[in-house]
Scaffold this motif. Sequence first.
Motif, PDB file in Angstrom:
ATOM      1  N   ARG A  28       0.827  -1.217   0.000  1.00  0.00           N
ATOM      2  CA  ARG A  28       0.000   0.000   0.000  1.00  0.00           C
ATOM      3  C   ARG A  28       0.855   1.259   0.000  1.00  0.00           C
ATOM      4  NH1 ARG A  28      -4.482  -2.000   4.334  1.00  0.00           N
ATOM      5  NH2 ARG A  28      -5.618  -3.349   2.911  1.00  0.00           N
ATOM      6  N   GLU A  29       1.974   1.224   0.733  1.00  0.00           N
ATOM      7  CA  GLU A  29       2.840   2.403   0.793  1.00  0.00           C
ATOM      8  C   GLU A  29       3.521   2.656  -0.548  1.00  0.00           C
ATOM      9  OE1 GLU A  29       4.585   5.846   2.169  1.00  0.00           O
ATOM     10  OE2 GLU A  29       2.837   4.727   2.837  1.00  0.00           O
TER      11      GLU A  29
ATOM     12  N   ARG B 222       0.879   4.116  -2.783  1.00  0.00           N
ATOM     13  CA  ARG B 222       0.594   5.508  -2.429  1.00  0.00           C
ATOM     14  C   ARG B 222       1.688   6.433  -2.945  1.00  0.00           C
ATOM     15  NH1 ARG B 222       1.978   9.370   0.674  1.00  0.00           N
ATOM     16  NH2 ARG B 222       3.591   8.231   1.783  1.00  0.00           N
ATOM     17  N   GLN B 223       2.940   6.076  -2.691  1.00  0.00           N
ATOM     18  CA  GLN B 223       4.049   6.927  -3.109  1.00  0.00           C
ATOM     19  C   GLN B 223       4.159   7.039  -4.628  1.00  0.00           C
ATOM     20  OE1 GLN B 223       7.865   6.353  -1.224  1.00  0.00           O
ATOM     21  NE2 GLN B 223       6.910   5.863   0.739  1.00  0.00           N
TER      22      GLN B 223
ATOM     23  N   SER C   3      -3.230  -0.103  -4.966  1.00  0.00           N
ATOM     24  CA  SER C   3      -2.515  -1.265  -4.430  1.00  0.00           C
ATOM     25  C   SER C   3      -2.827  -2.518  -5.256  1.00  0.00           C
ATOM     26  CB  SER C   3      -2.833  -1.480  -2.956  1.00  0.00           C
ATOM     27  OG  SER C   3      -4.216  -1.603  -2.745  1.00  0.00           O
TER      28      SER C   3
END
Length: 79
Positions: free
Chosen positions: A14-15, A18-19, A24
């Motif tokens: 997910r990170e 997001r970045q 995802s």
Amino acid sequence: MLRGARQRSGLGLREVARQAGLSSGYVADLEAGRRCPSVTVAQRLVEVLGLVEGDRAQLLTAAVTDAGRDNPLRAPADA
């Protein structure tokens, strides 16, 4: 390769999504080999994951130039 690079980076799916400005689910599909990234997406992932040269070259080689955001028929965002 992509999943291993993400795990080595210490970032969760997910990170990374997001970045990189991705969903995802799309990142999961890329990791599983169900999708091929556009050049733009591949470059984003290279930056987010801090890929070393070998992994960077492998990801950019797998990228396609006419997918998603790189499709020549897609209208530019500022048009």
